[in-house]
Scaffold this motif. Structure first.
Motif, PDB file in Angstrom:
ATOM      1  N   THR A  96       0.825  -1.205   0.000  1.00 55.65           N
ATOM      2  CA  THR A  96       0.000   0.000   0.000  1.00 55.65           C
ATOM      3  C   THR A  96       0.862   1.259   0.000  1.00 55.65           C
ATOM      4  OG1 THR A  96      -1.745  -1.185   1.204  1.00 55.65           O
ATOM      5  CG2 THR A  96      -1.865   1.216   1.192  1.00 55.65           C
ATOM      6  N   PHE A  97       1.942   1.247   0.786  1.00 58.03           N
ATOM      7  CA  PHE A  97       2.841   2.412   0.799  1.00 58.03           C
ATOM      8  C   PHE A  97       3.446   2.643  -0.584  1.00 58.03           C
ATOM      9  CE2 PHE A  97       7.083   4.238   1.079  1.00 58.03           C
ATOM     10  CZ  PHE A  97       6.806   5.423   1.747  1.00 58.03           C
ATOM     11  N   ALA A  98       3.907   1.572  -1.231  1.00 53.44           N
ATOM     12  CA  ALA A  98       4.493   1.708  -2.562  1.00 53.44           C
ATOM     13  C   ALA A  98       3.462   2.224  -3.563  1.00 53.44           C
ATOM     14  CB  ALA A  98       5.062   0.370  -3.023  1.00 53.44           C
ATOM     15  N   CYS A  99       2.232   1.749  -3.458  1.00 52.11           N
ATOM     16  CA  CYS A  99       1.152   2.212  -4.329  1.00 52.11           C
ATOM     17  C   CYS A  99       0.914   3.712  -4.144  1.00 52.11           C
ATOM     18  CB  CYS A  99      -0.125   1.422  -4.034  1.00 52.11           C
ATOM     19  SG  CYS A  99      -1.605   2.029  -4.873  1.00 52.11           S
ATOM     20  N   CYS A 100       0.822   4.141  -2.896  1.00 60.67           N
ATOM     21  CA  CYS A 100       0.581   5.563  -2.611  1.00 60.67           C
ATOM     22  C   CYS A 100       1.754   6.426  -3.062  1.00 60.67           C
ATOM     23  CB  CYS A 100       0.325   5.755  -1.119  1.00 60.67           C
ATOM     24  SG  CYS A 100      -1.235   5.041  -0.532  1.00 60.67           S
ATOM     25  N   ALA A 101       2.987   5.923  -2.931  1.00 60.93           N
ATOM     26  CA  ALA A 101       4.159   6.680  -3.370  1.00 60.93           C
ATOM     27  C   ALA A 101       4.129   6.884  -4.884  1.00 60.93           C
ATOM     28  CB  ALA A 101       5.437   5.956  -2.950  1.00 60.93           C
ATOM     29  N   LEU A 102       3.726   5.871  -5.627  1.00 57.85           N
ATOM     30  CA  LEU A 102       3.608   6.017  -7.076  1.00 57.85           C
ATOM     31  C   LEU A 102       2.539   7.040  -7.449  1.00 57.85           C
ATOM     32  CD1 LEU A 102       3.937   2.329  -8.307  1.00 57.85           C
ATOM     33  CD2 LEU A 102       5.477   4.220  -8.853  1.00 57.85           C
ATOM     34  N   LEU A 103       1.416   7.016  -6.744  1.00 55.93           N
ATOM     35  CA  LEU A 103       0.360   7.988  -7.015  1.00 55.93           C
ATOM     36  C   LEU A 103       0.822   9.406  -6.712  1.00 55.93           C
ATOM     37  CD1 LEU A 103      -2.738   6.030  -5.647  1.00 55.93           C
ATOM     38  CD2 LEU A 103      -2.176   6.508  -8.025  1.00 55.93           C
ATOM     39  N   ALA A 104       1.602   9.559  -5.655  1.00 59.89           N
ATOM     40  CA  ALA A 104       2.096  10.890  -5.289  1.00 59.89           C
ATOM     41  C   ALA A 104       2.970  11.478  -6.395  1.00 59.89           C
ATOM     42  CB  ALA A 104       2.866  10.818  -3.977  1.00 59.89           C
TER      43      ALA A 104
ATOM     44  N   VAL B 137       2.426  12.344 -19.901  1.00 57.44           N
ATOM     45  CA  VAL B 137       1.414  11.362 -20.307  1.00 57.44           C
ATOM     46  C   VAL B 137       1.905   9.938 -20.090  1.00 57.44           C
ATOM     47  CG1 VAL B 137       0.069  10.469 -22.247  1.00 57.44           C
ATOM     48  CG2 VAL B 137       0.399  12.932 -21.987  1.00 57.44           C
ATOM     49  N   TRP B 138       3.081   9.614 -20.624  1.00 63.16           N
ATOM     50  CA  TRP B 138       3.567   8.242 -20.537  1.00 63.16           C
ATOM     51  C   TRP B 138       4.015   7.892 -19.118  1.00 63.16           C
ATOM     52  CZ3 TRP B 138       2.338   5.072 -24.219  1.00 63.16           C
ATOM     53  CH2 TRP B 138       2.131   5.567 -25.510  1.00 63.16           C
ATOM     54  N   GLY B 139       4.693   8.816 -18.461  1.00 62.13           N
ATOM     55  CA  GLY B 139       5.124   8.550 -17.088  1.00 62.13           C
ATOM     56  C   GLY B 139       3.966   8.368 -16.143  1.00 62.13           C
ATOM     57  N   ALA B 140       2.940   9.231 -16.282  1.00 62.63           N
ATOM     58  CA  ALA B 140       1.760   9.122 -15.425  1.00 62.63           C
ATOM     59  C   ALA B 140       1.014   7.818 -15.687  1.00 62.63           C
ATOM     60  CB  ALA B 140       0.836  10.316 -15.648  1.00 62.63           C
ATOM     61  N   SER B 141       0.890   7.448 -16.962  1.00 62.83           N
ATOM     62  CA  SER B 141       0.189   6.204 -17.306  1.00 62.83           C
ATOM     63  C   SER B 141       0.895   4.996 -16.707  1.00 62.83           C
ATOM     64  CB  SER B 141       0.090   6.057 -18.824  1.00 62.83           C
ATOM     65  OG  SER B 141      -0.634   7.121 -19.395  1.00 62.83           O
ATOM     66  N   ALA B 142       2.218   4.969 -16.814  1.00 55.55           N
ATOM     67  CA  ALA B 142       2.982   3.849 -16.259  1.00 55.55           C
ATOM     68  C   ALA B 142       2.871   3.804 -14.745  1.00 55.55           C
ATOM     69  CB  ALA B 142       4.446   3.969 -16.678  1.00 55.55           C
ATOM     70  N   ALA B 143       2.952   4.985 -14.096  1.00 59.76           N
ATOM     71  CA  ALA B 143       2.865   5.028 -12.634  1.00 59.76           C
ATOM     72  C   ALA B 143       1.493   4.579 -12.150  1.00 59.76           C
ATOM     73  CB  ALA B 143       3.168   6.442 -12.137  1.00 59.76           C
TER      74      ALA B 143
ATOM     75  N   VAL C 119      -1.410  -2.325 -10.014  1.00 60.34           N
ATOM     76  CA  VAL C 119      -0.823  -3.645  -9.749  1.00 60.34           C
ATOM     77  C   VAL C 119      -0.526  -3.796  -8.254  1.00 60.34           C
ATOM     78  CG1 VAL C 119       1.195  -5.103 -10.146  1.00 60.34           C
ATOM     79  CG2 VAL C 119       0.119  -3.911 -12.065  1.00 60.34           C
ATOM     80  N   LEU C 120       0.044  -2.772  -7.633  1.00 58.40           N
ATOM     81  CA  LEU C 120       0.372  -2.842  -6.205  1.00 58.40           C
ATOM     82  C   LEU C 120      -0.886  -2.874  -5.344  1.00 58.40           C
ATOM     83  CD1 LEU C 120       3.388  -0.393  -6.189  1.00 58.40           C
ATOM     84  CD2 LEU C 120       3.460  -2.824  -5.595  1.00 58.40           C
ATOM     85  N   ALA C 121      -1.919  -2.124  -5.725  1.00 55.05           N
ATOM     86  CA  ALA C 121      -3.184  -2.185  -4.991  1.00 55.05           C
ATOM     87  C   ALA C 121      -3.787  -3.580  -5.076  1.00 55.05           C
ATOM     88  CB  ALA C 121      -4.165  -1.147  -5.539  1.00 55.05           C
TER      89      ALA C 121
ATOM     90  N   LEU D 111       1.297  10.262   0.369  1.00 51.85           N
ATOM     91  CA  LEU D 111       2.440   9.792   1.159  1.00 51.85           C
ATOM     92  C   LEU D 111       2.046   9.589   2.614  1.00 51.85           C
ATOM     93  CD1 LEU D 111       5.311  11.988  -0.328  1.00 51.85           C
ATOM     94  CD2 LEU D 111       4.896   9.549  -0.709  1.00 51.85           C
ATOM     95  N   ALA D 112       1.229  10.502   3.145  1.00 48.88           N
ATOM     96  CA  ALA D 112       0.776  10.370   4.537  1.00 48.88           C
ATOM     97  C   ALA D 112      -0.093   9.128   4.697  1.00 48.88           C
ATOM     98  CB  ALA D 112       0.012  11.619   4.966  1.00 48.88           C
ATOM     99  N   LEU D 113      -0.975   8.884   3.725  1.00 46.80           N
ATOM    100  CA  LEU D 113      -1.839   7.699   3.802  1.00 46.80           C
ATOM    101  C   LEU D 113      -1.012   6.427   3.753  1.00 46.80           C
ATOM    102  CD1 LEU D 113      -4.707   6.468   3.781  1.00 46.80           C
ATOM    103  CD2 LEU D 113      -4.565   6.481   1.284  1.00 46.80           C
ATOM    104  N   GLY D 114      -0.073   6.345   2.816  1.00 45.25           N
ATOM    105  CA  GLY D 114       0.760   5.148   2.711  1.00 45.25           C
ATOM    106  C   GLY D 114       1.563   4.895   3.964  1.00 45.25           C
ATOM    107  N   THR D 115       2.122   5.960   4.541  1.00 47.26           N
ATOM    108  CA  THR D 115       2.901   5.812   5.780  1.00 47.26           C
ATOM    109  C   THR D 115       2.018   5.337   6.926  1.00 47.26           C
ATOM    110  OG1 THR D 115       4.389   7.583   5.063  1.00 47.26           O
ATOM    111  CG2 THR D 115       4.389   7.023   7.403  1.00 47.26           C
ATOM    112  N   ALA D 116       0.801   5.904   7.026  1.00 45.41           N
ATOM    113  CA  ALA D 116      -0.114   5.527   8.107  1.00 45.41           C
ATOM    114  C   ALA D 116      -0.525   4.065   7.996  1.00 45.41           C
ATOM    115  CB  ALA D 116      -1.339   6.435   8.089  1.00 45.41           C
TER     116      ALA D 116
END
Length: 427
Positions: free
Chosen positions: A301-309, A316-322, A328-330, A389-394
């Protein structure tokens, strides 16, 4: 039971995809009324799990499950003729009450039928459920493309029909004797669960053996140790809201990724669950392994939230990949949670009142479904990347607390089993 689950989730997928548009374009409700309707139904759903568990300690689970499906059948048929908002509010609330109660009873019944193959069944259950949701969403897309009042009514009838067929399938499934849930004896490496624990009361802080092997007459609402587990289990279900609400809204509002990418998140989730759930479940077969897996949930979950941050700064391409990687992580978090959460809920509940305890444990998912979207839209995304980031850390921190709390409870149960009973004093 797996076929029954697939058909149940297919019907639920049809309704989930069509309900907002039905209330808006057929009934004529405005956005505020729709929000109130769905919010009230979510609150009613929270009560469904403990109510189902309470009744399951007193009546046959199969009969209750059939009754819950028939209740949902009746309320959905009422939606075809009810147009008054107050009555519709009541009908939708009762529908969700029956929905959450049915899901709890379904797991109670399946746990009994599966016996020591509970983990394998849970994996197959998740796979069939996801396939059912995908099937239901596909059927709903056909009706929504037509867009007429009759098409919406056909979708509702299809959902209602699924509950009738599911009730018939449950009726044909044999139920093991007795009302208590069957849990296989635990080996030494598993730190035997409360189903086998018995002994004198422990500390009065609600975390000792007495909290795990509740004495006669003590229910889950007075077991502070178990309530702590349920409370910590609520954020362990946030992957559901992150995948279904957080990632799509973040894509639309804060990234340059194309909107056409949104359906891919559901596809990724469905395919990975179908392909990997059995393999993940094979690695989480004991209560201690389930407790250890909770920490993996926090990491994913932390890794997922870090990617969203960081997705908003990638073009376009970087956001789509992230965003795809975040999906996938969720899904990885979901794969772990779907096994560990239920296994711990079963193992940490006393044998003599397991149904009522699992009913309370089922509230964690219901509360998350009601509070999770509000948390994401009103707090996390409003705070921007720092909110993610705060959500993932929590969540990662709370997962470690949950892991430690569960292992300590299991340790106490193990010591309790090794302690010989104190002979009663002679008069």
């Amino acid at each position: 039971m797996l076929l029954a689950q697939l058909l149940d989730r297919a019907g639920t997928g049809v309704w989930a995809a069509a309900c907002v548009l039905y209330f808006t374009f057929v009934i004529g409700l405005d956005a505020g009324q729709v929000g109130l309707l769905l919010g009230a139904s979510g609150v009613a759903g929270i009560a469904g799990s403990p109510l189902a568990g309470h009744l399951a300690d007193r009546f046959p689970v199969r009969s209750l499950l059939i009754g819950a499906h028939l209740l949902r059948l009746g309320t959905l048929c009422l939606m075809l003729v009810v147009t008054d908002f107050a009555l519709l509010l009541l009908v939708v609330a009762v529908t969700h009450l029956g929905d959450r109660g049915a899901k709890t009873l379904e797991m109670l019944f399946a746990t009994r039928v599966a016996g020591d193959r509970r983990a394998t069944y849970q994996a197959l259950s998740r796979s069939s459920a996801n396939a059912g949701y995908a099937l239901g969403a596909g059927l709903a897309a056909i009706g929504l493309a037509v867009g007429t009042r009759g098409a919406y009514q056909v979708l509702i009838l299809a959902d209602a029909l699924s509950f009738l067929v599911v009730a018939a399938l449950v009726w044909r499934t044999k139920e093991p004797r007795g009302r208590g849930l069957v849990v296989p004896p635990a080996g030494p490496a598993e730190a035997a669960g409360p189903a086998e624990a018995a002994g004198p009361a422990g500390p009065a802080d609600g975390t000792g053996p007495a909290a795990a092997a509740a004495p006669a007459g003590r229910g889950p609402w007075r077991d502070r140790g178990y309530l702590r587990f349920v409370l910590l289990d609520i954020p362990m279900h946030l992957d559901d809201s992150i995948l279904g609400i957080g990632i799509p809204l973040w894509l639309v509002g804060r990234t340059e990724a194309p909107h056409e990418l949104i359906p891919a998140f559901l596809v990724v989730n469905t395919v990975l669950v179908v392909l990997l759930q059995l393999q993940v479940s094979a690695r989480v077969e004991t209560a201690r392994q389930a407790a250890g897996a909770v920490a993996l949930y926090g990491v994913a979950t932390f890794a997922c939230c870090a990617l969203l941050a960081g997705a908003g700064a990638g073009g376009v391409w970087g956001a789509s990949a992230a965003l795809l990687a975040a999906a996938v992580l969720a899904t990885a978090a979901e794969l772990v949670r779907s096994v560990s959460s239920w296994e711990l809920a079963v193992r940490l509940a006393p044998k003599e009142a397991r149904a009522s305890y699992l009913g309370v444990a089922g509230m964690a998912q219901s509360v998350q479904k009601s509070a999770g979207p509000l948390l994401l839209t009103g707090v996390v995304m409003a705070a921007g990347p720092a909110g993610w980031l705060a959500l993932g850390t929590a969540v990662a921190g709370l997962s470690l607390v949950q892991r430690r709390s569960s292992l300590r409870r299991l340790d106490r149960l193990e010591r309790l089993e090794r302690t010989p009973p104190v002979p009663a004093a002679s008069g």
